[in-house]
Scaffold this active site. Structure first.
Site, PDB file in Angstrom:
ATOM      1  N   GLU A   3       0.856  -1.185   0.000  1.00  0.00           N
ATOM      2  CA  GLU A   3       0.000   0.000   0.000  1.00  0.00           C
ATOM      3  C   GLU A   3       0.892   1.235   0.000  1.00  0.00           C
ATOM      4  O   GLU A   3       1.848   1.308   0.775  1.00  0.00           O
ATOM      5  CB  GLU A   3      -0.883   0.000   1.246  1.00  0.00           C
ATOM      6  CG  GLU A   3      -1.740   1.245   1.390  1.00  0.00           C
ATOM      7  CD  GLU A   3      -2.507   1.257   2.690  1.00  0.00           C
ATOM      8  OE1 GLU A   3      -3.732   1.354   2.646  1.00  0.00           O
ATOM      9  OE2 GLU A   3      -1.862   1.161   3.773  1.00  0.00           O
ATOM     10  N   HIS A  25      14.288  -3.149   4.414  1.00  0.00           N
ATOM     11  CA  HIS A  25      14.010  -3.374   3.003  1.00  0.00           C
ATOM     12  C   HIS A  25      12.771  -4.242   2.815  1.00  0.00           C
ATOM     13  O   HIS A  25      12.296  -4.884   3.746  1.00  0.00           O
ATOM     14  CB  HIS A  25      15.210  -4.002   2.287  1.00  0.00           C
ATOM     15  CG  HIS A  25      15.501  -5.421   2.662  1.00  0.00           C
ATOM     16  ND1 HIS A  25      16.178  -5.762   3.821  1.00  0.00           N
ATOM     17  CD2 HIS A  25      15.220  -6.600   2.049  1.00  0.00           C
ATOM     18  CE1 HIS A  25      16.305  -7.084   3.881  1.00  0.00           C
ATOM     19  NE2 HIS A  25      15.717  -7.614   2.817  1.00  0.00           N
ATOM     20  N   GLU A  79      14.967  -5.629  -2.204  1.00  0.00           N
ATOM     21  CA  GLU A  79      15.836  -6.751  -2.548  1.00  0.00           C
ATOM     22  C   GLU A  79      15.070  -7.671  -3.484  1.00  0.00           C
ATOM     23  O   GLU A  79      14.004  -8.172  -3.137  1.00  0.00           O
ATOM     24  CB  GLU A  79      16.243  -7.514  -1.293  1.00  0.00           C
ATOM     25  CG  GLU A  79      17.130  -8.707  -1.565  1.00  0.00           C
ATOM     26  CD  GLU A  79      17.437  -9.522  -0.309  1.00  0.00           C
ATOM     27  OE1 GLU A  79      18.463 -10.212  -0.322  1.00  0.00           O
ATOM     28  OE2 GLU A  79      16.639  -9.476   0.656  1.00  0.00           O
TER      29      GLU A  79
END
Length: 137
Positions: free
Chosen positions: A53, A71, A119
């Site tokens: 979101e 991350h 990542e």
């Protein structure tokens, strides 16, 4: 219980939407809250439900990511093809890394317009979609 989705506050909603749609997300839905703020819910095409979101609150000013979020990890089927497509879309992923050695996953990193790190992970053949207890044995 299970995690439903991650929510990131963004400074420029349209710039962030261009980034995340270039990454492969599609818009599932939008909500305007009436105070100038917007919520945009995203998912990858093969997902059945929301996974990200984007929250845009212009009255709060620019986003300061700070040091609390590390991350977001995203599984990809083929890292080389993904990196090529992202570069063609104007994104700048980093080089391929092998953090678990030659038999482990292939990864690459990129950063969104507000500084959130992402990542990209290609699991070795036969690995489950996500991390399991076997990854720690």
């Amino acid at each position: 219980m299970r995690t439903l989705f991650v929510s990131y506050r963004v400074t420029d909603l349209e710039r962030s939407l261009r980034f995340y749609t270039a990454l492969g997300y599609g818009v599932l839905g939008r909500v305007e809250t009436g105070d100038g703020s917007h919520l945009v819910v995203l998912k990858f095409p093969e997902e059945t439900a929301a996974s990200l979101e984007l929250v845009h609150r212009p009255a709060e000013g620019a986003v300061d990511v700070g040091s609390g979020v590390d991350h977001l990890a995203i599984r990809v089927d083929g890292l080389a093809g993904t990196l090529e497509a992202l570069a063609e879309a104007g994104l700048h992923p980093g080089p391929v890394q092998r953090p678990g050695g030659p038999a482990g996953p292939k990864t690459s990193w990129l950063t969104d317009p507000d500084g959130y790190r992402i990542e990209l992970v290609e699991w070795p053949a036969g690995h489950p979609d996500g991390m399991t207890a076997a990854d720690f044995s």
